[in-house]
Design an enzyme around this catalytic site. Sequence first.
Site, PDB file in Angstrom:
ATOM      1  N   ARG A  56       3.619   8.655  -7.432  1.00  0.00           N
ATOM      2  CA  ARG A  56       4.219  10.004  -7.407  1.00  0.00           C
ATOM      3  C   ARG A  56       5.518  10.048  -8.203  1.00  0.00           C
ATOM      4  O   ARG A  56       5.760  10.988  -8.962  1.00  0.00           O
ATOM      5  CB  ARG A  56       4.460  10.435  -5.955  1.00  0.00           C
ATOM      6  N   ASP A  99      -7.111   1.513  -4.636  1.00  0.00           N
ATOM      7  CA  ASP A  99      -6.392   1.476  -3.362  1.00  0.00           C
ATOM      8  C   ASP A  99      -7.360   1.536  -2.185  1.00  0.00           C
ATOM      9  O   ASP A  99      -7.265   0.752  -1.239  1.00  0.00           O
ATOM     10  CB  ASP A  99      -5.409   2.645  -3.311  1.00  0.00           C
ATOM     11  N   ASP A 159       0.833  -1.198   0.000  1.00  0.00           N
ATOM     12  CA  ASP A 159       0.000   0.000   0.000  1.00  0.00           C
ATOM     13  C   ASP A 159       0.874   1.256   0.000  1.00  0.00           C
ATOM     14  O   ASP A 159       0.501   2.292  -0.549  1.00  0.00           O
ATOM     15  CB  ASP A 159      -0.914  -0.011   1.229  1.00  0.00           C
ATOM     16  N   ASP A 215       2.618   1.480  -3.783  1.00  0.00           N
ATOM     17  CA  ASP A 215       1.851   1.987  -4.931  1.00  0.00           C
ATOM     18  C   ASP A 215       1.773   3.513  -4.926  1.00  0.00           C
ATOM     19  O   ASP A 215       1.877   4.158  -5.968  1.00  0.00           O
ATOM     20  CB  ASP A 215       0.466   1.338  -5.017  1.00  0.00           C
ATOM     21  N   ASP A 236      -8.229  -1.453   0.539  1.00  0.00           N
ATOM     22  CA  ASP A 236      -8.047  -1.206   1.977  1.00  0.00           C
ATOM     23  C   ASP A 236      -9.312  -1.530   2.759  1.00  0.00           C
ATOM     24  O   ASP A 236      -9.278  -2.218   3.787  1.00  0.00           O
ATOM     25  CB  ASP A 236      -7.666   0.254   2.228  1.00  0.00           C
TER      26      ASP A 236
END
Length: 217
Positions: free
Chosen positions: A59, A72, A51, A54, A76
């Site tokens: 970025r 994402d 997590d 990624d 989660d």
Amino acid sequence: MAQLSYHDVFWFVPNLIGYSRVVLAAMAVFGMYYEHPCLTFVSYALSELLDVADGYYARKLNQCSKFGEVLDMVTDRCTTTVLLTYLAQLYGSRVLALIFCLIISLDISSHYMQMYSQLITGKTNHKQMDQNAHWILKAYYTDRKVLFAFCFGNEAFFLLLYLNKYLPYYALYLSVPLTLAAFPISLIKNAINVVQLYESASDLARLDAAEINKTKK
């Protein structure tokens, strides 16, 4: 330069990492219900660590996408929900089951309302905070180390609760103190979810009031 198609977005590196998180989460669920705690622990822990990866590659490679953000968040929410649901079964306590259900409801509702309110008010993602945002949410979302610490501590607490049911008694001398250390982090994380739910609900209500007042003029 060639124009991107929506198919290209599916192949962004951070999204590929996101797909691997989904696979790992599925392996963790398999491990839970077929009594393979080692598989569950490793798969779940790797999914949570990815997590971080990624977001980093999104970025670094300039591959941030709304699809990736939603992927994402959904991953989660689903992984946490499944783990808490299983913990309710594992511990067999109605009180704990109620607490886990409340945590699931708070987690899903606060994040959905936060994402919706941010997008509808023109923000690019649910982590974008302006100067009017609550100071707790600004501290939580604008510092990646703070965000990681609370998310990691929260998931570690739930995962340790799971693991404690399967560890031999001598291993509990290490895992129980770690669980107790993670508990206040999880408590604060869920308190932040309460603030997030209230603030995002207030933002939506302000928008509603402004639109209704505009129609009355």
